[in-house]
Design a protein around this motif. Structure first.
Motif, PDB file in Angstrom:
ATOM      1  N   CYS A  12       0.842  -1.194   0.000  1.00 45.31           N
ATOM      2  CA  CYS A  12       0.000   0.000   0.000  1.00 45.31           C
ATOM      3  C   CYS A  12       0.877   1.242   0.000  1.00 45.31           C
ATOM      4  O   CYS A  12       2.090   1.174   0.237  1.00 45.31           O
ATOM      5  CB  CYS A  12      -0.937   0.002   1.202  1.00 45.31           C
ATOM      6  SG  CYS A  12      -0.089   0.110   2.808  1.00 45.31           S
ATOM      7  N   ASN A  18      -3.439  12.145  -0.907  1.00 48.97           N
ATOM      8  CA  ASN A  18      -4.904  11.984  -0.935  1.00 48.97           C
ATOM      9  C   ASN A  18      -5.438  11.198   0.252  1.00 48.97           C
ATOM     10  O   ASN A  18      -6.629  10.926   0.325  1.00 48.97           O
ATOM     11  CB  ASN A  18      -5.381  11.385  -2.260  1.00 48.97           C
ATOM     12  CG  ASN A  18      -4.726  10.074  -2.608  1.00 48.97           C
ATOM     13  OD1 ASN A  18      -3.812   9.611  -1.914  1.00 48.97           O
ATOM     14  ND2 ASN A  18      -5.173   9.457  -3.680  1.00 48.97           N
ATOM     15  N   PHE A  19      -4.552  10.862   1.205  1.00 49.99           N
ATOM     16  CA  PHE A  19      -4.995  10.285   2.473  1.00 49.99           C
ATOM     17  C   PHE A  19      -4.862  11.284   3.637  1.00 49.99           C
ATOM     18  O   PHE A  19      -5.196  10.945   4.771  1.00 49.99           O
ATOM     19  CB  PHE A  19      -4.195   9.026   2.811  1.00 49.99           C
ATOM     20  CG  PHE A  19      -4.566   7.820   1.987  1.00 49.99           C
ATOM     21  CD1 PHE A  19      -5.751   7.144   2.213  1.00 49.99           C
ATOM     22  CD2 PHE A  19      -3.727   7.372   0.988  1.00 49.99           C
ATOM     23  CE1 PHE A  19      -6.100   6.037   1.456  1.00 49.99           C
ATOM     24  CE2 PHE A  19      -4.060   6.270   0.224  1.00 49.99           C
ATOM     25  CZ  PHE A  19      -5.251   5.601   0.450  1.00 49.99           C
ATOM     26  N   CYS A 211      -2.981   0.588  -2.961  1.00 50.92           N
ATOM     27  CA  CYS A 211      -3.708   1.846  -2.823  1.00 50.92           C
ATOM     28  C   CYS A 211      -2.726   3.029  -2.764  1.00 50.92           C
ATOM     29  O   CYS A 211      -1.585   2.854  -2.321  1.00 50.92           O
ATOM     30  CB  CYS A 211      -4.582   1.808  -1.569  1.00 50.92           C
ATOM     31  SG  CYS A 211      -3.679   1.785  -0.009  1.00 50.92           S
ATOM     32  N   PRO A 212      -3.151   4.164  -3.311  1.00 49.51           N
ATOM     33  CA  PRO A 212      -4.517   4.550  -3.703  1.00 49.51           C
ATOM     34  C   PRO A 212      -4.925   4.145  -5.119  1.00 49.51           C
ATOM     35  O   PRO A 212      -5.975   4.577  -5.602  1.00 49.51           O
ATOM     36  CB  PRO A 212      -4.461   6.077  -3.592  1.00 49.51           C
ATOM     37  CG  PRO A 212      -3.058   6.423  -3.989  1.00 49.51           C
ATOM     38  CD  PRO A 212      -2.215   5.307  -3.397  1.00 49.51           C
ATOM     39  N   PHE A 213      -4.101   3.327  -5.771  1.00 44.62           N
ATOM     40  CA  PHE A 213      -4.382   2.932  -7.143  1.00 44.62           C
ATOM     41  C   PHE A 213      -5.228   1.655  -7.190  1.00 44.62           C
ATOM     42  O   PHE A 213      -5.319   0.910  -6.222  1.00 44.62           O
ATOM     43  CB  PHE A 213      -3.061   2.691  -7.892  1.00 44.62           C
ATOM     44  CG  PHE A 213      -2.048   3.773  -7.693  1.00 44.62           C
ATOM     45  CD1 PHE A 213      -2.246   5.041  -8.238  1.00 44.62           C
ATOM     46  CD2 PHE A 213      -0.911   3.550  -6.936  1.00 44.62           C
ATOM     47  CE1 PHE A 213      -1.319   6.047  -8.041  1.00 44.62           C
ATOM     48  CE2 PHE A 213       0.017   4.551  -6.740  1.00 44.62           C
ATOM     49  CZ  PHE A 213      -0.184   5.803  -7.287  1.00 44.62           C
ATOM     50  N   ALA A 215      -8.366   0.463  -7.431  1.00 46.28           N
ATOM     51  CA  ALA A 215      -9.473   0.037  -6.559  1.00 46.28           C
ATOM     52  C   ALA A 215     -10.217  -1.126  -7.198  1.00 46.28           C
ATOM     53  O   ALA A 215     -10.484  -1.127  -8.400  1.00 46.28           O
ATOM     54  CB  ALA A 215     -10.426   1.200  -6.316  1.00 46.28           C
ATOM     55  N   LYS A 222     -12.206   4.810  -8.226  1.00 42.29           N
ATOM     56  CA  LYS A 222     -12.175   5.645  -7.024  1.00 42.29           C
ATOM     57  C   LYS A 222     -10.865   5.433  -6.277  1.00 42.29           C
ATOM     58  O   LYS A 222     -10.069   4.573  -6.622  1.00 42.29           O
ATOM     59  CB  LYS A 222     -13.370   5.291  -6.130  1.00 42.29           C
ATOM     60  CG  LYS A 222     -14.716   5.504  -6.804  1.00 42.29           C
ATOM     61  CD  LYS A 222     -15.861   5.126  -5.892  1.00 42.29           C
ATOM     62  CE  LYS A 222     -17.203   5.338  -6.592  1.00 42.29           C
ATOM     63  NZ  LYS A 222     -18.346   4.958  -5.717  1.00 42.29           N
ATOM     64  N   ARG A 223     -10.635   6.218  -5.234  1.00 41.45           N
ATOM     65  CA  ARG A 223      -9.442   6.035  -4.421  1.00 41.45           C
ATOM     66  C   ARG A 223      -9.497   4.676  -3.730  1.00 41.45           C
ATOM     67  O   ARG A 223     -10.486   4.329  -3.097  1.00 41.45           O
ATOM     68  CB  ARG A 223      -9.335   7.144  -3.364  1.00 41.45           C
ATOM     69  CG  ARG A 223      -8.054   7.072  -2.543  1.00 41.45           C
ATOM     70  CD  ARG A 223      -8.098   7.964  -1.317  1.00 41.45           C
ATOM     71  NE  ARG A 223      -9.032   7.454  -0.307  1.00 41.45           N
ATOM     72  CZ  ARG A 223      -9.211   8.016   0.900  1.00 41.45           C
ATOM     73  NH1 ARG A 223      -8.533   9.097   1.222  1.00 41.45           N
ATOM     74  NH2 ARG A 223     -10.080   7.497   1.754  1.00 41.45           N
ATOM     75  N   ASN A 224      -8.443   3.922  -3.863  1.00 39.54           N
ATOM     76  CA  ASN A 224      -8.343   2.634  -3.190  1.00 39.54           C
ATOM     77  C   ASN A 224      -7.846   2.846  -1.758  1.00 39.54           C
ATOM     78  O   ASN A 224      -7.215   3.869  -1.459  1.00 39.54           O
ATOM     79  CB  ASN A 224      -7.374   1.739  -3.972  1.00 39.54           C
ATOM     80  CG  ASN A 224      -7.557   0.271  -3.698  1.00 39.54           C
ATOM     81  OD1 ASN A 224      -8.407  -0.134  -2.916  1.00 39.54           O
ATOM     82  ND2 ASN A 224      -6.747  -0.544  -4.347  1.00 39.54           N
ATOM     83  N   GLU A 225      -8.099   1.878  -0.879  1.00 41.93           N
ATOM     84  CA  GLU A 225      -7.619   1.968   0.501  1.00 41.93           C
ATOM     85  C   GLU A 225      -7.445   0.555   1.050  1.00 41.93           C
ATOM     86  O   GLU A 225      -7.978  -0.416   0.506  1.00 41.93           O
ATOM     87  CB  GLU A 225      -8.565   2.789   1.361  1.00 41.93           C
ATOM     88  CG  GLU A 225      -9.968   2.242   1.473  1.00 41.93           C
ATOM     89  CD  GLU A 225     -10.843   3.124   2.382  1.00 41.93           C
ATOM     90  OE1 GLU A 225     -11.081   2.696   3.532  1.00 41.93           O
ATOM     91  OE2 GLU A 225     -11.260   4.216   1.942  1.00 41.93           O
TER      92      GLU A 225
END
Length: 266
Positions: A12, A18-19, A211-213, A215, A222-225
């Motif tokens: 990750c 973006n977090f 993440c953030p890629f 998803a 969308k933003r992955n997490e």
């Protein structure tokens, strides 16, 4: 109430900006999803202090140190020494990387190899696994690793965000590498990745978000997490004809073994 099976997000990037605004909520979601540990990949040395601070903040986080193949501009004469010191200074460093080759976005193979080789040497020196990024570059990567294997200088490691063919997977497995599946395994048209998920030996695969890629479906675009690694594991389970609990237990055990993670009951 059903118990959520323990999972490891084996790759990750929550250090990304973006977090910044909601990382506490993101961490709550990954814990609720059963993510027991995260391995945070590093793409260049300037990230290391911030990733180390995240490890201070989240005790379940471990990390790598390295330079991504698309970040050759960050390689200096002293970079290997910087990475060595960072790894020796913190026991939470569990890998070297994210390193590798990328001929999808760049054609500077010679420059990428010149940066890759000393990182592989460092992994062997420190007895750490490598996190390998390999995009449209399986042939040169295999040739390089096979040459190193012949002289006993090929480290252990994982092929991260796997997107190759079953034949390429078999070649990396033969060298001792693990295969890590990301959100791409949930994409309907990723047929080669689906075949790999079905065929990979049970003791040689991991799951990740990157993440953030990337998803996973149904959140694609969308933003992955980290919490979404559960969707990756669920799709791997479906492809293998297994339960989510089976895939969670297997992939978590594999990640703990590869990265020496301090997990319980694996």
């Amino acid at each position: 109430m059903a118990v959520t099976p323990a999972l490891v997000d084996s790759h990750c990037h929550i250090v990304f900006r973006n977090f910044d605004d909601d990382l506490d909520a993101v961490s709550q979601r990954w814990r609720e999803a059963g993510v027991q540990a995260l391995v945070h990949a590093c793409v260049e040395p300037a990230e290391i202090p911030a990733i180390r601070a995240l490890a201070d903040r989240f005790p379940e986080l471990r990390y790598s140190v390295g330079v991504h193949p698309l970040d050759t501009q960050h390689w200096r004469d002293d970079t290997a020494a910087v990475l060595r010191q960072a790894a020796q200074d913190d026991a939470r460093v569990v890998a070297i990387g994210e390193l590798g080759l990328d001929l999808f976005r760049e054609t500077n193979l010679e420059q990428q190899v010149a940066m890759l080789e000393p990182q592989l040497d460092l992994a062997v020196e420190l007895d750490l696994p490598v996190i390998v990024h390999c995009r449209d570059a399986a042939d040169p990567m295999l040739a390089l690793l096979r040459q190193r294997a012949e002289r006993g200088a090929c480290p252990a490691g994982v092929m991260h965000c796997w997107g190759g063919t079953p034949e390429e997977m078999a070649a990396f497995l033969e060298l001792g590498f693990y295969i890590s599946f990301s959100g791409t395994v949930t994409f309907p048209k990723a047929e080669a990745t689906h075949a790999c998920a079905r065929q990979v030996p049970a003791d040689r695969y991991l799951v990740e978000t990157d993440c953030p890629f990337l998803a996973p479906v149904p959140r694609r675009g969308k933003r992955n997490e980290p919490a979404f690694v559960a969707s990756v594991a669920a799709r791997v389970a479906e492809l293998r004809g297994e339960t989510l609990t089976q895939v969670a237990l297997t992939s978590t055990s594999n990640a703990a073994r590869l990265f020496s993670l301090p997990l319980h009951n694996v």
